[in-house]
Design a protein around this motif. Sequence first.
Motif, PDB file in Angstrom:
ATOM      1  N   ALA A 195      17.242  26.226  90.328  1.00 27.38           N
ATOM      2  CA  ALA A 195      18.376  25.627  89.621  1.00 27.38           C
ATOM      3  C   ALA A 195      19.318  24.930  90.598  1.00 27.38           C
ATOM      4  CB  ALA A 195      19.112  26.702  88.827  1.00 27.38           C
ATOM      5  N   THR A 196      19.561  25.540  91.731  1.00 25.58           N
ATOM      6  CA  THR A 196      20.438  24.925  92.731  1.00 25.58           C
ATOM      7  C   THR A 196      19.859  23.629  93.263  1.00 25.58           C
ATOM      8  OG1 THR A 196      21.342  27.083  93.399  1.00 25.58           O
ATOM      9  CG2 THR A 196      21.547  25.280  94.981  1.00 25.58           C
TER      10      THR A 196
ATOM     11  N   GLU B  78      17.983  30.523  80.709  1.00 27.77           N
ATOM     12  CA  GLU B  78      19.439  30.467  80.804  1.00 27.77           C
ATOM     13  C   GLU B  78      19.903  29.552  81.932  1.00 27.77           C
ATOM     14  OE1 GLU B  78      20.689  34.466  81.303  1.00 27.77           O
ATOM     15  OE2 GLU B  78      20.275  35.055  79.219  1.00 27.77           O
ATOM     16  N   ARG B  79      19.034  29.346  82.923  1.00 27.06           N
ATOM     17  CA  ARG B  79      19.395  28.536  84.087  1.00 27.06           C
ATOM     18  C   ARG B  79      18.701  27.176  84.088  1.00 27.06           C
ATOM     19  NH1 ARG B  79      19.981  33.502  84.163  1.00 27.06           N
ATOM     20  NH2 ARG B  79      21.557  34.568  85.439  1.00 27.06           N
ATOM     21  N   GLY B  80      18.083  26.833  82.969  1.00 23.61           N
ATOM     22  CA  GLY B  80      17.454  25.524  82.840  1.00 23.61           C
ATOM     23  C   GLY B  80      16.170  25.368  83.616  1.00 23.61           C
ATOM     24  N   VAL B  81      15.467  26.475  83.830  1.00 24.26           N
ATOM     25  CA  VAL B  81      14.244  26.459  84.637  1.00 24.26           C
ATOM     26  C   VAL B  81      13.072  26.957  83.794  1.00 24.26           C
ATOM     27  CG1 VAL B  81      13.095  27.415  86.687  1.00 24.26           C
ATOM     28  CG2 VAL B  81      15.532  26.797  86.780  1.00 24.26           C
TER      29      VAL B  81
ATOM     30  N   LEU C 215      15.733  35.432  92.085  1.00 25.36           N
ATOM     31  CA  LEU C 215      16.297  34.640  93.177  1.00 25.36           C
ATOM     32  C   LEU C 215      15.630  33.273  93.236  1.00 25.36           C
ATOM     33  CD1 LEU C 215      18.084  34.342  95.696  1.00 25.36           C
ATOM     34  CD2 LEU C 215      16.268  35.467  97.011  1.00 25.36           C
ATOM     35  N   ALA C 216      14.313  33.223  93.062  1.00 28.50           N
ATOM     36  CA  ALA C 216      13.598  31.950  93.086  1.00 28.50           C
ATOM     37  C   ALA C 216      14.063  31.039  91.951  1.00 28.50           C
ATOM     38  CB  ALA C 216      12.098  32.187  92.995  1.00 28.50           C
ATOM     39  N   VAL C 217      14.298  31.608  90.784  1.00 33.21           N
ATOM     40  CA  VAL C 217      14.830  30.824  89.669  1.00 33.21           C
ATOM     41  C   VAL C 217      16.189  30.241  90.037  1.00 33.21           C
ATOM     42  CG1 VAL C 217      15.752  30.984  87.325  1.00 33.21           C
ATOM     43  CG2 VAL C 217      13.548  32.032  87.869  1.00 33.21           C
TER      44      VAL C 217
ATOM     45  N   ALA D  75      19.785  21.279  99.133  1.00 27.55           N
ATOM     46  CA  ALA D  75      20.181  20.655  97.868  1.00 27.55           C
ATOM     47  C   ALA D  75      21.040  19.420  98.124  1.00 27.55           C
ATOM     48  CB  ALA D  75      20.923  21.655  96.997  1.00 27.55           C
ATOM     49  N   LYS D  76      21.970  19.523  99.063  1.00 31.68           N
ATOM     50  CA  LYS D  76      22.841  18.392  99.391  1.00 31.68           C
ATOM     51  C   LYS D  76      22.040  17.261 100.028  1.00 31.68           C
ATOM     52  CE  LYS D  76      27.201  17.467 101.881  1.00 31.68           C
ATOM     53  NZ  LYS D  76      26.768  16.458 102.872  1.00 31.68           N
TER      54      LYS D  76
END
Length: 265
Positions: free
Chosen positions: A81-82, A122-125, A75-77, A39-40
């Motif tokens: 999101a991350t 809920e996680r924007g996915v 977990l994939a969701v 992600a970074k």
Amino acid sequence: MTVKQLSMPELVDACRESGVPAVGLWRAPVQEYGLARTAKLVREAGLNVTTLCRGGFLTAVDPAGRARALDDNRLAVDEAATLGTDTLVLVSGGLPAGSKDLHGARERIADALAELGPYAEERGVRLAVEPLHPMFAADRCVVSTLTQALDLAERFPAHQVGVAVDTYHLWWDDRAPAEIARAGAAGRIHTFQLADWTTPLPEGVLNGRGQLGDGAVDLRAWRGYVEAAGYTGPVEVELFNDALWSRDGREVLAETVARFLAHAV
């Protein structure tokens, strides 16, 4: 996956060199490099993550198998999101061992989507149900047509569940253009992927996706279908191909960009 021979840092560098502004990621390489590190890395490189692939495999009959699948998809969701992508692609899963019940398997997918859709929202996915070519129905994906994928997705809000349109899996279906229009009208085209169809297929068939322009698919026409349906999102190229994987990844990526411009623009 088109250039899976590249490490994550090499992939990011190659995208910058080739002018590719966004990348669809797969879970295994992300987990290998590290979710937070990936992600970074992409964020600092200015790359957008178009989709994460894959969730799914939701056809288990036994309670323990179903629970494991749901946990893995949650977990994939979270991973999506991350990474900053709003789309998780789902390969729904094949028939359980000994089963011949396609309808029952699809209903179990619907049951799972009812649990996963709100969690993802809920996680924007968003969840994108991907139909795979019928040759994969037994062992990989009982959802074989865009009609079947939409019939599942339409049980849920469009911002929770939509579809993935992949030319490799759908090019043969003369109903697909009308179903793309149906999906677009409802805002359910969550991702669009290109690959060509070449024969003979390799043993095992999974890694038979052709480089753009090498096969039978009118890629430009398919891009026209999704754009006419209102799709304005990114266009992914997803090639599972042993010959491409055996070559220098930067060369393959540059070639793929050139083929995209020549055959899909």
